[in-house]
Write a protein that holds these residues in place. Sequence first.
Motif, PDB file in Angstrom:
ATOM      1  N   TYR A 113     -10.697  -5.991  13.181  1.00 12.39           N
ATOM      2  CA  TYR A 113      -9.278  -6.321  13.075  1.00 12.39           C
ATOM      3  C   TYR A 113      -9.084  -7.813  12.866  1.00 12.39           C
ATOM      4  O   TYR A 113      -7.974  -8.268  12.634  1.00 12.39           O
ATOM      5  N   GLY A 114     -10.163  -8.579  12.999  1.00 12.58           N
ATOM      6  CA  GLY A 114     -10.048 -10.018  12.825  1.00 12.58           C
ATOM      7  C   GLY A 114     -11.417 -10.639  12.686  1.00 12.58           C
ATOM      8  O   GLY A 114     -12.427 -10.010  13.015  1.00 12.58           O
ATOM      9  N   PRO A 115     -11.459 -11.894  12.202  1.00 17.14           N
ATOM     10  CA  PRO A 115     -12.743 -12.535  11.924  1.00 17.14           C
ATOM     11  C   PRO A 115     -13.586 -12.792  13.177  1.00 17.14           C
ATOM     12  O   PRO A 115     -14.810 -12.763  13.096  1.00 17.14           O
ATOM     13  N   SER A 116     -12.934 -13.014  14.337  1.00 12.02           N
ATOM     14  CA  SER A 116     -13.734 -13.294  15.542  1.00 12.02           C
ATOM     15  C   SER A 116     -14.621 -12.105  15.884  1.00 12.02           C
ATOM     16  O   SER A 116     -15.735 -12.269  16.377  1.00 12.02           O
ATOM     17  N   GLN A 117     -14.114 -10.902  15.616  1.00  6.34           N
ATOM     18  CA  GLN A 117     -14.921  -9.712  15.901  1.00  6.34           C
ATOM     19  C   GLN A 117     -16.134  -9.646  14.988  1.00  6.34           C
ATOM     20  O   GLN A 117     -17.219  -9.226  15.407  1.00  6.34           O
ATOM     21  N   GLU A 175     -18.652 -11.947  16.418  1.00  4.24           N
ATOM     22  CA  GLU A 175     -19.279 -11.322  17.596  1.00  4.24           C
ATOM     23  C   GLU A 175     -20.393 -10.354  17.183  1.00  4.24           C
ATOM     24  O   GLU A 175     -21.462 -10.320  17.789  1.00  4.24           O
ATOM     25  N   ILE A 228     -12.758 -19.918  12.106  1.00  6.68           N
ATOM     26  CA  ILE A 228     -14.082 -19.502  12.621  1.00  6.68           C
ATOM     27  C   ILE A 228     -15.208 -20.249  11.913  1.00  6.68           C
ATOM     28  O   ILE A 228     -16.255 -20.475  12.497  1.00  6.68           O
ATOM     29  N   ALA A 272     -15.456 -23.605  13.535  1.00 10.56           N
ATOM     30  CA  ALA A 272     -16.059 -23.492  14.865  1.00 10.56           C
ATOM     31  C   ALA A 272     -17.577 -23.303  14.786  1.00 10.56           C
ATOM     32  O   ALA A 272     -18.269 -23.418  15.799  1.00 10.56           O
TER      33      ALA A 272
END
Lengths: 92, 373
Positions: free
Chosen positions: B118-122, B125, B151, B154
């Motif tokens: 649902y998003g780039p952070s996932q 991960e 991201i 980061a």
Amino acid sequence: MCLGVPGKVVEINGSMATVDFWGVRRQVCLDIVDEPVAVGDYILNHVGFAIRRIPSESIGETLAYYETLLAEGDESDPMAADVLGEIEATTA
Amino acid sequence: MNELQFRNPELARALAHQLETLMKEIGREVSVMHVCGSHEQAIAKFGLRSLFPKKLNVIMGPGCPVCVTDVPEVDEGVLLAEQPNVEIATYGDMLKVPGTVRSLADAQAAGAKIHIVYGPSQAVEIARKSDKEIVFFATGFETTAVATAAILIAGPPDNFSILSAHKYIPPVMEIVAEMPDTRIEGFLAAGHAAAITGYGVFEEFVERHAQPVVVAGFEPLDILAGLVELVKLVRDGERKVVNTFPRCVSREGNLAAQEQLWRVFRPCGGRWRGIAHVPNGNLRLRDEFAKWDARKRFTIDLRSLWDFAPPQLANQCICGDIMAGIRNPVDCRLFNKECLPETPVGACMVSNEGTCKIWHLYGGIPDLSEVAS
């Protein structure tokens, strides 16, 4: 994908915030938020990132609209699905 | 009218009445365009078209990022997914979007590993926990591209990369405005995209084009209020930008987000599916971030697909005309027949933000005149 979802900041740890979305607590990144955020503020989360701090005077009406969307729609409703997806987009 | 859905039904009726009066003063048909799937969802869900004056056409333009992802971009994703040791992470809507020969769903059925996120952070991960190459197939407009930018700034892990199909809305408005047979007389801009870019981004547009731009929010009342303002500008022949969503959008926008967006991405020309080549409409990674650019990291040989003719049905698809505001889903001979959400022919039937999917779900232009009165 444009709707985002509002939530309340309950804890801040560096660039990550713990945000409460109607009882569900998730991690939201603060790297691209427009204004400094403090515990107690409401933010608009989009794909796991706070994209803006919600001004205090519009918190009530903003929450009310999303509550309408969530109360009336299940996952087959695109707007409700979008809002639920926005909560999913955060990290646990 | 559903009293619960409009928190202030009286205000909704007053706005609808104002629209009616303005259209009577204009005395002819007027077409305006919004460029946001969420606007179309709200218009359809809350039955707003039944409140619009008959001669006011509110058309959804190229506001669905999945729908305008071009065939070769999908092909790149499919070919990457089919490479050994590579797994794709992407938004769920992307799976059924047809490529030249195969979609990501086809690749998945044939054994490729596709992660829905649902998003780039996932996606990051997943990469952290994996020993495979994880390619995030990144789609979406500026609101979503800023998250992808963040991201990368980061510093994601080395086995992570981006296949960017991100697109930037302001340039495509120019393309639609300049189409020879365009009937669009004004644009309703999406509130949250403008929250990032600021409404100032449209000031150059109105200097160069005849169409005014109104920034509007997503609630039914926001949309009605935005349309009243827009039709007023059309009536008066005024080229200007009006912000009807000040609780969310400022002139300069979110500067922190813009800084990250343009540090990571550069605008470049490219095709939007069904629309046209859009100068500066695609967002690609700058050289400084080449390390995470899937196009640089892997060899993607699109020529291997060139021998295949596009499927017969796809030739009849009019998604391009629909997104350009020239025709409606009901004008398509495939709509709700061969082309359905389970078996989409065109990309507009795939995504929840596509015009055809939304019209399929809600039945296009509902006649709610009785309930609304």
